[in-house]
Design a protein around this motif. Structure first.
Motif, short mmCIF file in Angstrom:
data_model
loop_
_atom_site.label_atom_id
_atom_site.label_comp_id
_atom_site.label_asym_id
_atom_site.label_seq_id
_atom_site.Cartn_x
_atom_site.Cartn_y
_atom_site.Cartn_z
N MET A 1 -2.09 77.09 28.49
CA MET A 1 -3.05 78.03 28.09
C MET A 1 -3.53 78.65 29.48
N ALA A 2 -3.35 78.08 30.82
CA ALA A 2 -3.69 78.65 31.80
C ALA A 2 -2.71 79.48 32.01
N SER A 3 -1.54 79.35 31.85
CA SER A 3 -0.37 80.34 32.25
C SER A 3 -0.54 81.33 31.37
N VAL A 4 -0.86 81.29 30.05
CA VAL A 4 -0.75 82.63 29.26
C VAL A 4 -2.04 83.56 29.71
N MET A 5 -2.94 82.95 30.19
CA MET A 5 -4.30 83.79 30.40
C MET A 5 -3.77 84.44 32.12
N ARG A 6 -3.20 83.70 32.71
CA ARG A 6 -2.67 84.34 34.03
C ARG A 6 -1.51 85.35 33.66
N SER A 7 -0.73 85.33 32.70
CA SER A 7 0.10 86.53 32.59
C SER A 7 -0.66 87.69 31.95
#
Length: 218
Positions: A1-7
């Motif tokens: 989830m954090a990776s998607v938000m960062r992207s």
């Protein structure tokens, strides 16, 4: 989830930087057009004039702002792609200084009635033409200016959010675990290799032939 938000945050920052870069390119193209007009009317480029009173400062200012915005855009793209803390801090610093400069000029124009006296005389006449265009299309120019300032402010906020989220997690390669596996491999005792040999039958054949010879001699 954090990776998607960062992207998603990185993509938004890149999009905002594209808008800032387009403004910078437009300013540089306008400055190049002014330089061409100056060269056609005066017969020389404005950069080769040694007379400070005759220097077209408005052309210099527009060209310098365009180059500055383009450099900030490049830095913003690097910061958005890498999410590096140092790049993000530099990007936020430049955007903050740019916003302070714009706020100072805007406050001087709206609060000071004699703001035109604060600027030197422009021999190229481009400054007067620019003022006339803004006065004739004030509503359009106002919304364009507010949009540019809003994009710069949003890019500053998005960069702060990206700095808070942090960079991509670093994944260790297989080489980092090689040293952990080597001691275990050293303790493994390999079984000796199997060797297939022919059975030894020479002694039995010799004994059998001796017995036959003894019986024959009897």
């Amino acid at each position: 989830m954090a990776s998607v938000m960062r992207s998603c945050i990185q993509s938004i920052l890149k999009l905002l930087n594209c808008v800032i870069g387009m403004v910078g390119i437009a300013m540089m193209l306008y400055a190049v057009w002014l330089i061409r007009v100056w060269q056609r009317e005066i017969g020389d480029f404005p950069f080769f004039d040694d007379d400070d009173d005759f220097s077209p400062w408005f052309i210099y200012t527009f060209l310098g702002l365009g180059v500055t915005l383009s450099m900030i855009t490049c830095l913003g793209h690097i910061a958005a792609e890498t999410a590096n803390g140092c790049c993000l801090y530099l990007y936020m610093l430049f955007v903050f200084l740019l916003l302070m400069l714009e706020a100072g000029v805007t406050a001087d124009v709206f609060l000071n009635r004699d703001w035109e006296e604060d600027f030197p005389k422009d021999p190229s006449g481009s400054f007067d033409q620019f003022k006339g265009f803004i006065r004739s299309s004030f509503e359009l120019c106002k919304w364009i200016g507010l949009s540019i300032v809003s994009v710069q402010g949003l890019s500053f906020l998005v960069a702060m959010i990206l700095k808070a989220v942090g960079p991509h997690p670093c994944y260790d390669s297989d080489d980092d675990y090689a040293s952990d596996r080597v001691p275990l491999l050293k303790d493994v005792v390999h079984p000796p290799p199997y060797v297939v040999v022919n059975p030894v039958t020479g002694s039995r054949n010799d004994a059998w032939s001796i017995r036959i010879n003894e019986k024959a001699n009897r």
